[in-house]
Motif scaffolding. Structure first.
Motif, short mmCIF file in Angstrom:
data_model
loop_
_atom_site.label_atom_id
_atom_site.label_comp_id
_atom_site.label_asym_id
_atom_site.label_seq_id
_atom_site.Cartn_x
_atom_site.Cartn_y
_atom_site.Cartn_z
N ILE A 132 -40.71 -5.87 -34.49
CA ILE A 132 -39.83 -4.93 -33.77
C ILE A 132 -40.58 -4.49 -32.51
CG2 ILE A 132 -38.59 -2.74 -33.88
CD1 ILE A 132 -38.46 -3.06 -36.89
N ARG A 133 -39.95 -4.67 -31.36
CA ARG A 133 -40.57 -4.34 -30.09
C ARG A 133 -39.67 -3.38 -29.31
NH1 ARG A 133 -43.85 -6.20 -32.79
NH2 ARG A 133 -45.03 -8.16 -32.52
N ARG A 134 -40.28 -2.59 -28.48
CA ARG A 134 -39.54 -1.65 -27.63
C ARG A 134 -39.03 -2.37 -26.39
NH1 ARG A 134 -40.35 3.75 -29.05
NH2 ARG A 134 -42.09 4.10 -30.50
N GLY A 135 -37.76 -2.19 -26.10
CA GLY A 135 -37.17 -2.75 -24.90
C GLY A 135 -36.91 -1.68 -23.85
N GLN A 136 -36.02 -2.01 -22.93
CA GLN A 136 -35.70 -1.08 -21.84
C GLN A 136 -35.09 0.21 -22.38
OE1 GLN A 136 -33.00 -2.72 -19.02
NE2 GLN A 136 -33.04 -0.95 -17.64
N ALA A 141 -38.38 6.60 -27.55
CA ALA A 141 -37.50 6.76 -28.72
C ALA A 141 -38.30 6.60 -30.01
CB ALA A 141 -36.37 5.76 -28.67
N THR A 142 -37.79 7.18 -31.08
CA THR A 142 -38.36 6.98 -32.42
C THR A 142 -37.68 5.79 -33.06
OG1 THR A 142 -38.78 9.36 -32.64
CG2 THR A 142 -38.76 8.06 -34.66
N ILE A 143 -38.47 4.76 -33.43
CA ILE A 143 -37.93 3.54 -34.02
C ILE A 143 -38.07 3.64 -35.54
CG2 ILE A 143 -37.99 1.03 -33.98
CD1 ILE A 143 -37.38 2.34 -31.28
N LEU A 144 -37.01 3.29 -36.24
CA LEU A 144 -37.00 3.37 -37.70
C LEU A 144 -36.61 2.02 -38.30
CD1 LEU A 144 -35.43 6.19 -36.48
CD2 LEU A 144 -35.93 6.89 -38.82
N LEU A 145 -37.21 1.70 -39.44
CA LEU A 145 -36.86 0.51 -40.22
C LEU A 145 -36.44 0.99 -41.61
CD1 LEU A 145 -36.66 -2.53 -40.71
CD2 LEU A 145 -39.09 -2.51 -41.31
N ASP A 146 -35.18 0.76 -41.92
CA ASP A 146 -34.61 1.21 -43.20
C ASP A 146 -34.84 2.70 -43.43
OD1 ASP A 146 -33.72 -1.36 -43.80
OD2 ASP A 146 -35.64 -1.91 -44.70
N GLY A 147 -34.71 3.49 -42.32
CA GLY A 147 -34.81 4.94 -42.42
C GLY A 147 -36.20 5.51 -42.31
N SER A 148 -37.25 4.66 -42.25
CA SER A 148 -38.63 5.15 -42.14
C SER A 148 -39.14 4.91 -40.73
CB SER A 148 -39.53 4.43 -43.15
OG SER A 148 -39.11 4.69 -44.48
N THR A 191 -37.69 -11.51 -34.50
CA THR A 191 -38.10 -10.44 -33.59
C THR A 191 -36.87 -9.69 -33.11
OG1 THR A 191 -40.03 -11.69 -32.84
CG2 THR A 191 -39.29 -9.88 -31.43
N VAL A 192 -36.93 -8.38 -33.18
CA VAL A 192 -35.84 -7.52 -32.72
C VAL A 192 -36.36 -6.65 -31.59
CG1 VAL A 192 -34.24 -5.67 -33.34
CG2 VAL A 192 -34.70 -7.51 -34.96
N GLU A 193 -35.68 -6.70 -30.46
CA GLU A 193 -36.04 -5.84 -29.33
C GLU A 193 -35.04 -4.69 -29.26
OE1 GLU A 193 -35.44 -6.63 -24.87
OE2 GLU A 193 -37.55 -7.19 -25.24
N VAL A 194 -35.56 -3.48 -29.32
CA VAL A 194 -34.72 -2.28 -29.28
C VAL A 194 -34.58 -1.85 -27.83
CG1 VAL A 194 -34.46 0.09 -30.04
CG2 VAL A 194 -35.49 -1.60 -31.57
N PRO A 199 -28.09 6.25 -20.47
CA PRO A 199 -28.98 6.95 -19.53
C PRO A 199 -29.48 8.25 -20.15
CG PRO A 199 -26.69 7.22 -18.87
CD PRO A 199 -26.70 6.23 -20.01
N PRO A 200 -30.69 8.63 -19.83
CA PRO A 200 -31.20 9.89 -20.39
C PRO A 200 -30.40 11.08 -19.87
CG PRO A 200 -32.67 9.07 -18.68
CD PRO A 200 -31.65 8.00 -18.95
N ARG A 201 -30.24 12.03 -20.76
CA ARG A 201 -29.50 13.23 -20.36
C ARG A 201 -30.32 14.04 -19.37
NH1 ARG A 201 -26.70 15.71 -25.84
NH2 ARG A 201 -25.36 13.94 -26.30
N PRO A 202 -29.70 14.48 -18.26
CA PRO A 202 -30.45 15.30 -17.30
C PRO A 202 -30.79 16.64 -17.91
CG PRO A 202 -28.12 15.27 -16.74
CD PRO A 202 -28.31 14.27 -17.86
N ALA A 203 -31.95 17.13 -17.50
CA ALA A 203 -32.36 18.44 -18.00
C ALA A 203 -31.43 19.51 -17.45
CB ALA A 203 -33.81 18.73 -17.57
#
Length: 355
Positions: A132-136, A141-148, A191-194, A199-203
């Motif tokens: 599992i890799r982080r994408g754009q 973000a918090t990445i979870l596999l089967d809830g963990s 391999t899964v790319e997340v 877009p991120p919410r503006p503050a």
């Protein structure tokens, strides 16, 4: 194919029986009573029988209960055997390794040592692996596999997983922004790319401090509409004064008739007619004053009623004009009683008015 399966089941039963014999022959530990050990032996025998009947789920429950009493290499080996047949390959691999470590150097666990190496090697080849890799957009973000939630070490290596479906998700704060199901078979490597497209919410902008309460200038305040009550009061008073003046005007007419009868129609009257003449003068003065005040009151009351129906902004120019007229010598309506006014009758009274 069926003969091969029967041979395999037969070998597993023989191995389980040998391990069970080793368990039963083990010397009792000081922490367990004879009753607990006897119950553990009975559970182990039930587990062997259930495993031979291919009821691995029930057999696993028996072996795990035995492990709560005595955690021997033989018990751990049989737990791993059941888990491997149930498809729990990752847990089975772990229990095989623990059993191998516990059996190392133990002469009573030679059967475990003889079989566990091949089991470990087989599972290491069969277990699927998921990367599992982080994408754009997924760096924070918090990445979870089967809830963990996955840590940095797991995100940088391949993760051994059991065959079957697995859920990969990503969360930002308390919101789930990505959810994907990945299915793997034995020996698969995926391999899964997340990637997060959201877009991120503006503050939220800082809240501006509330301005202090400032009274609005007098010019910006809406002018209150004048009340009609003063106009009604003045109009009523004017009407009442006019009525009184009319009454006394009638009395004056009656007095004039009396004087005509006493004086014979000329200006020379006897002394006895003086009280009647005085009364006539009084009636005339009161009548003229009442009528004059009535006319002035009615005019002033109507003017007040008309101005009260307009806004204060429209009334202000009128008030200014009225003030200008007063300063120029106009002023409010006036009425004055003038003695010996020209055109007066016997009483010699008149009313002079200015509006």
């Amino acid at each position: 194919m069926e003969q091969g399966g029967l041979r395999k089941s037969g070998r597993q039963i023989i191995a389980a029986a040998a391990l069970g014999a080793a368990l039963l022959a083990a010397p009792p530990a000081g922490a367990q009573t004879k009753e607990e050990l006897a119950e553990a032996r009975a559970l182990f025998q039930e587990g062997v029988a259930l495993s031979a009947a291919n009821n691995c789920a029930a057999a696993l429950a028996r072996f795990q209960a035995v492990a709560n009493v005595r955690r021997t290499p033989q018990v751990l080996f049989n737990i791993a055997e059941c888990e491997a047949r149930l498809g729990r390959l990752v847990s089975a691999l772990g229990n095989y390794r623990i059993a191998a470590a516990a059996a190392d150097g133990d002469p009573k666990a030679r059967e475990v040592t003889a079989n566990v190496g091949a089991r470990i090697e087989d599972l290491e080849q069969r277990i699927p692996r998921l990367a599992i890799r982080r994408g754009q957009g997924a760096l924070t973000a918090t990445i979870l596999l089967d809830g963990s939630a996955l840590g940095a070490a797991e995100m940088s290596a391949d993760i051994p997983v059991d065959p079957g479906p697995h859920i990969v998700s990503a969360r930002i704060g308390d919101r789930e922004v990505v959810r994907e199901t990945v299915t793997l078979e034995e020996r698969d490597e995926k391999t899964v790319e997340v990637a997060i497209d959201e877009p991120p919410r503006p503050a939220a902008p800082p809240r501006a401090a509330a301005p202090p309460d400032v009274a609005p200038p007098e010019a910006s305040r809406p002018a209150a509409r004048p009340s009609k009550a003063p106009g009604l009061v003045v109009l009523g008073a004017g009407i009442a004064s006019g009525v009184v003046g009319g009454v006394f005007l009638g009395l004056r007419a009656g007095t004039l008739s009396d004087l005509d009868a006493l004086c014979g129609g000329d200006r020379s009257c006897p002394p006895s007619a003086r009280p009647t003449a005085d009364r006539g003068r009084l009636y005339t003065g009161v009548a003229e004053v009442g009528i004059g005040l009535g006319v002035a009151g009615v005019a002033a009351g109507i003017a007040l009623l008309v101005t009260s129906g307009r806004s204060a902004a429209a009334a202000e120019p009128r008030a200014g004009a009225a003030a200008a007229r007063r300063s120029a010598g106009g002023g409010v309506p006036r009425a004055a009683v003038v003695p010996h006014a020209p055109g007066a009758d016997l009483a010699g009274l008149g009313v002079a008015g200015r509006f």
